[in-house]
Motif scaffolding. Structure first.
Motif, short mmCIF file in Angstrom:
data_model
loop_
_atom_site.label_atom_id
_atom_site.label_comp_id
_atom_site.label_asym_id
_atom_site.label_seq_id
_atom_site.Cartn_x
_atom_site.Cartn_y
_atom_site.Cartn_z
N SER A 136 0.83 -1.20 0.00
CA SER A 136 0.00 0.00 0.00
C SER A 136 0.87 1.25 0.00
O SER A 136 2.04 1.21 0.38
CB SER A 136 -0.90 -0.02 1.25
N THR A 137 0.26 2.36 -0.41
CA THR A 137 0.93 3.66 -0.28
C THR A 137 0.59 4.31 1.06
O THR A 137 1.12 5.37 1.38
CB THR A 137 0.51 4.61 -1.41
N LEU A 138 -0.30 3.68 1.83
CA LEU A 138 -0.77 4.23 3.10
C LEU A 138 -0.13 3.52 4.28
O LEU A 138 -0.20 2.30 4.39
CB LEU A 138 -2.29 4.10 3.19
N ALA A 139 0.46 4.30 5.16
CA ALA A 139 1.15 3.74 6.33
C ALA A 139 0.24 3.84 7.56
O ALA A 139 0.28 4.81 8.31
CB ALA A 139 2.46 4.49 6.58
N HIS A 140 -0.60 2.82 7.76
CA HIS A 140 -1.49 2.80 8.93
C HIS A 140 -0.65 2.59 10.19
O HIS A 140 0.22 1.71 10.23
CB HIS A 140 -2.51 1.67 8.80
N ILE A 141 -0.94 3.36 11.23
CA ILE A 141 -0.03 3.37 12.39
C ILE A 141 -0.65 2.76 13.66
O ILE A 141 -0.13 2.97 14.75
CB ILE A 141 0.49 4.80 12.68
N TRP A 142 -1.72 2.00 13.52
CA TRP A 142 -2.28 1.31 14.69
C TRP A 142 -1.58 -0.04 14.85
O TRP A 142 -2.13 -1.09 14.55
CB TRP A 142 -3.78 1.11 14.53
N GLY A 143 -0.37 0.01 15.34
CA GLY A 143 0.45 -1.19 15.44
C GLY A 143 1.28 -1.33 14.19
O GLY A 143 0.75 -1.62 13.12
N TRP A 144 2.58 -1.10 14.29
CA TRP A 144 3.41 -1.12 13.09
C TRP A 144 4.87 -1.34 13.46
O TRP A 144 5.25 -1.28 14.62
CB TRP A 144 3.25 0.17 12.30
N ALA A 145 5.66 -1.61 12.44
CA ALA A 145 7.09 -1.83 12.62
C ALA A 145 7.83 -1.24 11.42
O ALA A 145 7.26 -1.07 10.34
CB ALA A 145 7.39 -3.33 12.74
N THR A 146 9.09 -0.92 11.63
CA THR A 146 9.90 -0.40 10.53
C THR A 146 11.37 -0.71 10.80
O THR A 146 11.71 -1.39 11.77
CB THR A 146 9.69 1.12 10.35
N TRP A 147 12.23 -0.22 9.94
CA TRP A 147 13.67 -0.43 10.04
C TRP A 147 14.37 0.90 10.31
O TRP A 147 13.84 1.97 9.99
CB TRP A 147 14.22 -0.99 8.72
N LYS A 148 15.56 0.83 10.85
CA LYS A 148 16.36 2.04 11.09
C LYS A 148 16.58 2.80 9.79
O LYS A 148 16.49 4.02 9.75
CB LYS A 148 17.70 1.66 11.72
N ARG A 149 16.84 2.06 8.70
CA ARG A 149 17.09 2.68 7.40
C ARG A 149 15.90 3.53 6.94
O ARG A 149 16.08 4.55 6.27
CB ARG A 149 17.39 1.61 6.35
N ALA A 150 14.68 3.10 7.29
CA ALA A 150 13.48 3.84 6.90
C ALA A 150 13.21 5.00 7.85
O ALA A 150 12.89 6.12 7.42
CB ALA A 150 12.27 2.90 6.85
#
Length: 210
Positions: free
Chosen positions: A50-64
């Motif tokens: 998706s182009t949408l980053a829903h933020i109700w519970g999420w994870a990412t990387w340091k690079r991002a």
């Protein structure tokens, strides 16, 4: 994970596996746990892009996360150059430009719009599970942002995801994004009224059955 979000236990394994699987794919910037597709399965995997980053519970990387800028210092220049990202529709583009502008001017107290800005301006993708893994139980009149108790996104049931099937291709599902946008992010007045009536009726039926 915010304190008003309740995850299914499989959410953590979902994130852990995908954090490793896409560790070196710089276009994948966000792994979300919320699904707003009302049971519609998108693509051929356990999740879609998706182009949408829903933020109700999420994870990412340091690079991002290194691309996150709370002040949106590049906003005015990107607006002039029309390089704010690829949006599935003109209505969505206008919606997000307005949100980015409000965040840039400090007119709203938030951080999630800035994160969406980071994803959009870097042509990033978010992973969305095909079954909802996180429920927001914090919709009430005393909440900071989610004050409407008649919101269709309140208390969505969660499901368990076991073994993951990875999609055969990496591309945003614009149909899914437009669906979420029209129904939940920027509904028409008639859609808003329909949403409120739907939740009210659901609550009334639930009270009679309890």
């Amino acid at each position: 994970m915010e304190d008003d979000c309740l995850p299914d236990v499989s959410f953590f394994g979902f994130c852990a596996e995908l954090l490793e699987y896409y560790r070196n794919n710089k276009r994948i910037m966000h792994i979300g746990g919320a699904n707003f597709q009302d049971g519609k399965v998108r693509g051929d995997g356990s999740y879609y892009f998706s182009t949408l980053a829903h933020i109700w519970g999420w994870a990412t990387w340091k690079r991002a996360w290194e691309k996150f800028d709370v002040d949106l210092l590049s906003f005015t220049e990107r607006l002039k150059q029309d390089t704010l990202g690829v949006f599935p529709s003109l209505a969505m583009k206008r919606f997000w430009i307005n949100k980015f502008n409000l965040a840039y001017k400090k007119a709203i107290d938030t951080w999630d719009i800035q994160w969406q800005y980071a994803v959009s301006t870097n042509n990033g993708l978010a992973i969305i599970p095909n079954r909802n893994l996180v429920s927001n139980i914090g919709f009430h009149r005393n909440a900071t942002h989610t004050v409407s108790m008649y919101n269709l996104l309140a208390n969505i049931p969660t499901f368990f995801i076991n073994e993951l099937t990875h999609p055969s291709s990496i591309a945003p599902d614009f149909h899914a994004d437009v669906y979420s946008f029209k129904k939940y992010f920027s509904p028409t007045k008639m859609r808003k009224l329909f949403n409120i009536l739907s939740v009210w009726l659901k609550n009334k039926i639930g009270q009679k059955l309890s």
